[in-house]
Motif scaffolding. Sequence first.
Motif, short mmCIF file in Angstrom:
data_model
loop_
_atom_site.label_atom_id
_atom_site.label_comp_id
_atom_site.label_asym_id
_atom_site.label_seq_id
_atom_site.Cartn_x
_atom_site.Cartn_y
_atom_site.Cartn_z
N SER A 144 37.24 39.83 40.64
CA SER A 144 36.81 38.61 39.97
C SER A 144 36.77 38.80 38.46
N VAL A 145 36.30 39.96 38.03
CA VAL A 145 36.24 40.26 36.59
C VAL A 145 37.64 40.28 36.00
N ILE A 146 38.59 40.86 36.72
CA ILE A 146 39.97 40.89 36.25
C ILE A 146 40.51 39.48 36.12
N ALA A 147 40.23 38.64 37.10
CA ALA A 147 40.79 37.29 37.11
C ALA A 147 40.22 36.41 36.00
N VAL A 148 38.98 36.58 35.64
CA VAL A 148 38.34 35.66 34.70
C VAL A 148 37.98 36.36 33.38
N HIS A 149 37.04 37.26 33.43
CA HIS A 149 36.47 37.88 32.24
C HIS A 149 37.52 38.58 31.39
N ILE A 150 38.36 39.38 32.00
CA ILE A 150 39.32 40.17 31.24
C ILE A 150 40.38 39.28 30.60
N ARG A 151 40.85 38.28 31.32
CA ARG A 151 41.84 37.37 30.74
C ARG A 151 41.29 36.66 29.51
N ILE A 152 40.07 36.18 29.59
CA ILE A 152 39.46 35.50 28.44
C ILE A 152 39.28 36.47 27.28
N ALA A 153 38.76 37.67 27.57
CA ALA A 153 38.51 38.65 26.52
C ALA A 153 39.81 39.10 25.84
#
Length: 107
Positions: free
Chosen positions: A28-37
Amino acid sequence: MQDPSDFTVNVLKTHGISAAIFLVIFGSVIAVHIRIALNLKRNMLTGLSMLVLMSILALTGTGLYYSPEEWHENIKWTHIWLGLICIFWLPLHIWMGILLRKSKNIA
């Protein structure tokens, strides 16, 4: 582990269940957080380091089950050391993110 105690077995079971839950959260972190960051180019050093550490941690965890027997000792110690590093690196990453956000007055 020639003759593991009940405590050791329970710790390993808990660790295995926690790892499975973590992998779902990591996805989930890869899909959302990392893309935004990545798009914002914020907290890149600790974030990309965390991504690499967690990926290798997942691979070494898998390797403990599926690699050849002669690799197990090295994989075990790599997994342990990476896990210990992550215990300190994740809070550092979070703290750096908070500091960067406050310094740029981002909500």
